[in-house]
Motif scaffolding. Structure first.
Motif, short mmCIF file in Angstrom:
data_model
loop_
_atom_site.label_atom_id
_atom_site.label_comp_id
_atom_site.label_asym_id
_atom_site.label_seq_id
_atom_site.Cartn_x
_atom_site.Cartn_y
_atom_site.Cartn_z
N GLY A 162 0.82 -1.21 0.00
CA GLY A 162 0.00 0.00 0.00
C GLY A 162 0.86 1.25 0.00
O GLY A 162 1.86 1.34 -0.70
N GLU A 163 0.47 2.22 0.83
CA GLU A 163 1.16 3.51 0.88
C GLU A 163 2.34 3.53 1.86
O GLU A 163 2.89 4.60 2.14
CB GLU A 163 0.17 4.61 1.27
N THR A 164 2.74 2.39 2.37
CA THR A 164 3.78 2.33 3.39
C THR A 164 5.03 3.10 3.00
O THR A 164 5.57 3.89 3.80
CB THR A 164 4.16 0.86 3.71
N GLN A 165 5.52 2.90 1.77
CA GLN A 165 6.78 3.54 1.37
C GLN A 165 6.64 5.06 1.18
O GLN A 165 7.63 5.78 1.26
CB GLN A 165 7.32 2.90 0.08
N HIS A 166 5.41 5.55 0.97
CA HIS A 166 5.18 7.00 0.86
C HIS A 166 5.32 7.69 2.21
O HIS A 166 5.85 8.79 2.31
CB HIS A 166 3.77 7.31 0.34
N PHE A 167 4.81 7.01 3.25
CA PHE A 167 4.66 7.68 4.54
C PHE A 167 5.61 7.19 5.63
O PHE A 167 5.72 7.83 6.67
CB PHE A 167 3.21 7.54 5.02
N TRP A 168 6.29 6.06 5.40
CA TRP A 168 7.14 5.48 6.43
C TRP A 168 8.54 5.22 5.90
O TRP A 168 8.74 4.98 4.72
CB TRP A 168 6.54 4.17 6.94
N LYS A 169 9.51 5.27 6.80
CA LYS A 169 10.86 4.84 6.48
C LYS A 169 11.22 3.72 7.46
O LYS A 169 10.58 3.57 8.51
CB LYS A 169 11.85 6.00 6.54
N HIS A 170 12.23 2.94 7.12
CA HIS A 170 12.61 1.82 7.98
C HIS A 170 14.12 1.67 8.02
O HIS A 170 14.83 2.22 7.17
CB HIS A 170 11.94 0.52 7.50
#
Length: 192
Positions: A162-170
């Motif tokens: 989903g939008e994980t890579q737009h809003f989160w970093k790891h």
């Protein structure tokens, strides 16, 4: 057991026992001993340094991130079998696997998102952990107070979709603890 991890603007699924122990250990040994691991320079904040991990690309397409361009080697049989199982489980298609070898606790990967243009708008990243356990961190890009930490167990699967890579970093941080070598396999779909 598969569990959804509920975070704002993220779609995460974690399965601690996705691979059975025998397959996980056998795949680790095969990749650890037979892969032509490389360590490449990377630019961070304008400064060039060696990546604090070793890498190798398997699959059908070249892949680039930061200033690195990687050319693939075909999937070996066990990795192809794993890819097929992941595609059935995730209902996604993958054409590359970026393999990362973390030799000890000083090998790491800093804060980043898998948001390269060739991965598409909302990429699904299927991440398999082999070998030693390591701590994994997530942090929201703008709401810094939103954080998540958990241990990635050997044989586990973490799906970021989903939008994980737009809003989160790891990140996979360094640790002073004695840890066994770990291989991380990140399956991705490189678009045209």
């Amino acid at each position: 057991m598969t569990e959804e991890i509920y975070l704002p603007q993220a779609h995460l699924i974690y399965n601690a026992n996705f691979l059975d122990t025998l397959f996980s250990e056998k795949l680790f040994q095969q990749l650890y001993t037979e892969t032509n691991w490389i360590q490449e320079p990377i630019k961070i904040f304008g400064k060039e340094m060696m990546q604090p991990r070793l890498t190798h690309l398997f699959g059908e397409r070249s892949y680039s991130y930061s200033t690195i361009i990687m050319n693939p080697e075909p999937f070996p049989e066990m990795l192809q079998q794993l890819k097929n199982n992941l595609e059935n489980f995730t209902k996604s298609t993958f054409n590359v696997c970026l393999a990362n070898l973390y030799r000890d606790g000083q090998d790491s990967m800093g804060w980043h998102s898998d948001d390269e243009k060739e991965l598409g708008e909302n990429p699904t990243i299927a991440s398999i952990s082999l070998g030693g356990e390591r701590m994994f961190h997530l942090q929201h890009k703008t709401k810094k107070e939103l954080k998540q930490k958990f241990v990635l167990a050997p044989g586990s699967l973490l799906i970021m979709a989903g939008e994980t890579q737009h809003f989160w970093k790891h990140q996979l941080p360094k640790t002073k603890k004695q840890v066994a070598p770990r291989i991380n396999l990140t399956f991705r779909q490189i678009l045209d």
